[in-house]
Write a protein that holds these residues in place. Structure first.
Motif: not given
Lengths: 511, 511
Positions: A352-354, A356, A455, A458, A466, B132, B136, B349-356, B382, B394, B466-467
């Motif tokens: 998850d985000t943590q 990363v 968006y 996607w 991700a 957001l 989602g 586009n999301a508060a996901d691992t890529q965003s972090v 985004e 985060l 974590a999100t």
């Protein structure tokens, strides 16, 4: 030999399925001046304190052969307590013979790599007993998992060596080394990692590696062809398999990475400076042993300093303290001019985000700290208790980004494109300028996992996170995997070796 | 006045719900030597190329008042094309009067902060039209959203100023500035951000800020009490509201951050050096205008250089090119000794691992690059089109980690704990040593979002990512929010101001 080399290269190029930029990732040089947390005086002072610990207190060595080697070199050994004390002259003599840079020679010469100086190597996660599944479940590691992680490690050029990505507990421990070595040597052509679980297992693994390399003992021992990690048992203890591992790897001229695992507040003083100084003393101790055995043998300064959660005692990773400790460890390693190993790590239980943000904090600490070898660079979760394919791909994405950040920025007038600015004009755009047209195909990093679509596009494509996309890529990479070519005779010899040694019962795991 | 100050401090301490370490986060100093991608000669050469662009080509200025100000100062103005060319002497004269460090004065003195030199300020996301949702989904920004994000920005000390975190489109644009200013001034006591949408709106916002501060015009204009961003329209264009915004902020001595938005391969040359050089020219142009209006007025060098995805033309952020551009922009800003603003950004586009991982790549580029003001430091998703409460938390976690990394490492013998190592002994532990007992309460960073429990405890507690935890914390922070104290008379005066100006129809938004 030449034909085989060419063949192998084709294999490597197709296995990864990466674009033209991927070849940049094979041999990385870090161009940045290392970030520092200590002054030079402070570094010298911490080094002196560590030498004082080795002189006044020493370390407990559980291996009789290890104590004998130290005693023969002039260390003070107390056989009643197993304590070994080193004077600073002995340490200085050892440090004088450590190579500042080391080549790691793979069976595919395109996979050779180098540590030390500006050179950086990324290694996969090592040691997890468990595997995190895509659905969030967990299971105990199997040989099938091990093979999958060899495939992932082999497929991406930014992973430079192989490893012990998961512990295959469906194979008896007396023959497990035969299976894991066979998998590393036949599914990959990068430098393998062997565990130190006793001389018998190591002799088997070295023999198999020589078969795969087509080298005799003298050629094998003249350069490093594999690596291992020898952890101290902080504080101030070196156990039997780790000591004997240093003896064996050093005697054969293979790369040993001496790594104290110092958790500030648990097995080490609660301060960053304290945990680093204890780790420094222990690393000096192991490095000294390697040079006593064989002056000039390749050895690395491993650091793994983090902190515990003082509420629960749980280890934490990728914390601010971890990042600062990495900067400091790099300074200590440079002070003694020994190549430095660090790690990427997280305590998160999910990809998850943590996971990363902690891993990336670790990576920046290591890479801005000037690290030469990053262990656990891909696939680590849960404080090292699980390996995760999703996390592996997220990490590969971050590692490729670092590899790109390492590429130099050109600043000539032609590169700036002063003429293109004139051509585009105020309020214009650069899509069609000659400057752009000459460069657009390969101007920027093309990501593996990141999705840069808007968006709507996607969301219409499933709104995958991700982490979900990373899982898809990992599964696809494993499904499409083609092992690198290997001469049929060598493959048969390796299989025969494994079969014979299994029929003989393998070799006991020393612990 | 003293009583009020004390009251305000209590308010600040209770609003965040943070631990004892939180007070460390109010005023940050970056201790690290900046990371470089260019040699000094290269930086000087890029600066010369940028000066050449301003001399030979110049910028198009859409504001007649702006062109008049430039002409009066000796610039070459072509009224038929609106192009304004600057000779290097004019630029050098302007740079000589720019303050190298700037205080930002808040209505609560404990929220004062400083940019430039070692000082660093974190500002929340600015500008997203959408929000957001935790499930989602997305919706258009509202005034209720705006207030929620003011609460989040006020609640955490590591966010140093307020901002325009989302565009509240349920409020008519002619009175929107009254509502957003009122929310910033009554729900927060940190320095506010005002948009440049014409003089009328700015005069309203300045008047309201003077009421909140209890300061007359002279006192207000003697120091910076608010900030704004003036973007150029790259390439080489300065539009009406941005030009007039520079004029207004500079004339009142308030902080203007001149930020070219240069997407390499779209509105800027496709190379990092090219995009940076164009951005440098445009920033110099806006900075020069600010000093023409009022020599010595606070101004910052804004950089926002990223690249597009050459396949789709989509902007990308937190890419390797973005990180390297940040390192380079910092060098260019230091070359002219102007405080530097950079950003945290992601295309996810999301508060996901890529965003972090993209945001953290941005943050390291900015902070190791020596940045003084990070806009969009919390809540951006985004490509800036949505604000996210999950992402906000985060980001706060990551910012707090950076704040901790900035704290110095002590390296004295007492801090190292040589005696504690002797006390623990080989194979022992440090939990109970005096060295640990003296320090354990506040030894390490205590995270907001990270969960360091083991897998079993974490899974039994819902196995939240974590999100998800970040969303829980954001909702709790908003629910528990207590606005900082404000004199009743001031609160009433602000409300009356807003009501009067709304009844008068507000002020037109200039675009």
């Amino acid at each position: 030999m030449r034909a085989r080399r060419r063949e192998t290269t084709r294999g490597a190029a197709t296995a990864g399925g990466e674009g033209t930029r991927a070849s940049r990732y094979r041999n990385l040089k870090n161009p940045f001046v290392p970030t520092r947390v200590f002054s030079d005086d402070q570094v010298a002072s911490l080094h002196e304190m560590a030498l004082g610990m080795l002189e006044n207190q020493g370390m407990r060595v559980l291996s009789p052969r290890g104590r004998a080697a130290f005693a023969a070199a002039g260390a003070l050994v107390d056989e009643s307590t197993n304590m070994v004390r080193l004077d600073r002259g002995l340490v200085a003599k050892a440090l004088a013979t450590v190579p500042a840079e080391v080549n790691l020679m793979a069976r595919n010469p395109y996979r050779n790599c180098r540590v030390g100086g500006p050179h950086v190597v990324f290694a996969p996660v090592a040691g997890p007993p468990g595997v995190l599944e895509s659905n969030g479940g967990k299971h105990t590691g199997t040989m099938a998992d091990f093979r999958d992680f060899v495939k992932l490690s082999q497929a991406y050029d930014v992973i430079h060596v192989l490893g012990q990505m998961v512990e295959p507990q469906d194979v008896n421990i007396a023959v497990r080394h035969l299976e894991t070595t066979h998998a590393q040597l036949t599914l990959g052509d990068k430098v393998p990692y062997f565990y130190c679980r006793g001389d018998g297992q190591l002799e088997d693994s070295f023999a198999m590696l020589r078969i795969a390399l087509g080298k005799d003992e003298a050629a094998f021992e003249s350069e490093a062809h594999c690596y291992t990690i020898c952890n101290t048992n902080s504080p101030l203890q070196l156990d039997l398999p780790m000591t004997d591992g240093i003896l064996k790897f050093a005697s054969r001229g293979q790369l040993v990475i001496v790594t104290p695992f110092t958790l500030a507040g648990a097995m080490a003083p609660i301060t960053i400076a304290g945990a680093l100084t204890l780790a420094h003393a222990e690393a000096l101790f192991g490095i000294t042993l390697s040079q006593i055995v064989r002056p000039g043998t390749p050895v690395m300064y491993g650091s793994f300093t983090s902190n515990v959660d003082m509420k629960s005692g749980s280890p934490a990773f990728g914390t601010p303290e971890y990042t600062k400790a990495a900067f400091g460890a790099g300074q200590l390693a440079r002070h003694i001019n020994v190549p430095w190993r660090c790690s990427s790590a997280t305590a998160s239980n999910a990809a998850d985000t943590q996971s990363v943000y902690e891993s990336q904090m670790s990576l920046w600490g290591a890479l801005l700290g000037g690290c030469h070898f990053i262990l656990h660079a891909a696939g680590w979760l849960e404080g090292g208790l699980t390996a995760s394919a999703e996390k592996f791909m997220l990490d590969v994405e971050m590692l490729q980004m670092f590899a790109e950040i390492f590429q130099p920025v050109v600043a000539t007038a032609d590169e700036v494109g002063v003429a293109a600015v004139a051509e585009a004009g105020p309020g214009g755009h650069f899509f069609a300028t000659a400057h752009t047209m000459e460069r657009y195909r390969d101007a920027f990093y093309s990501p593996l996992v990141s999705d840069w679509r808007n968006y709507g596009a996607w969301a219409a494509d499933g709104a995958k996170t991700a982490t979900q996309r990373a899982g898809d890529i990992a599964r696809q990479t494993i499904a499409n995997f083609q092992p690198p070519p290997m001469d049929q005779a060598i493959a048969e010899e390796l299989t025969a070796f494994v079969e014979r040694r299994k029929s003989e019962g393998g070799a006991p795991a020393v612990s």
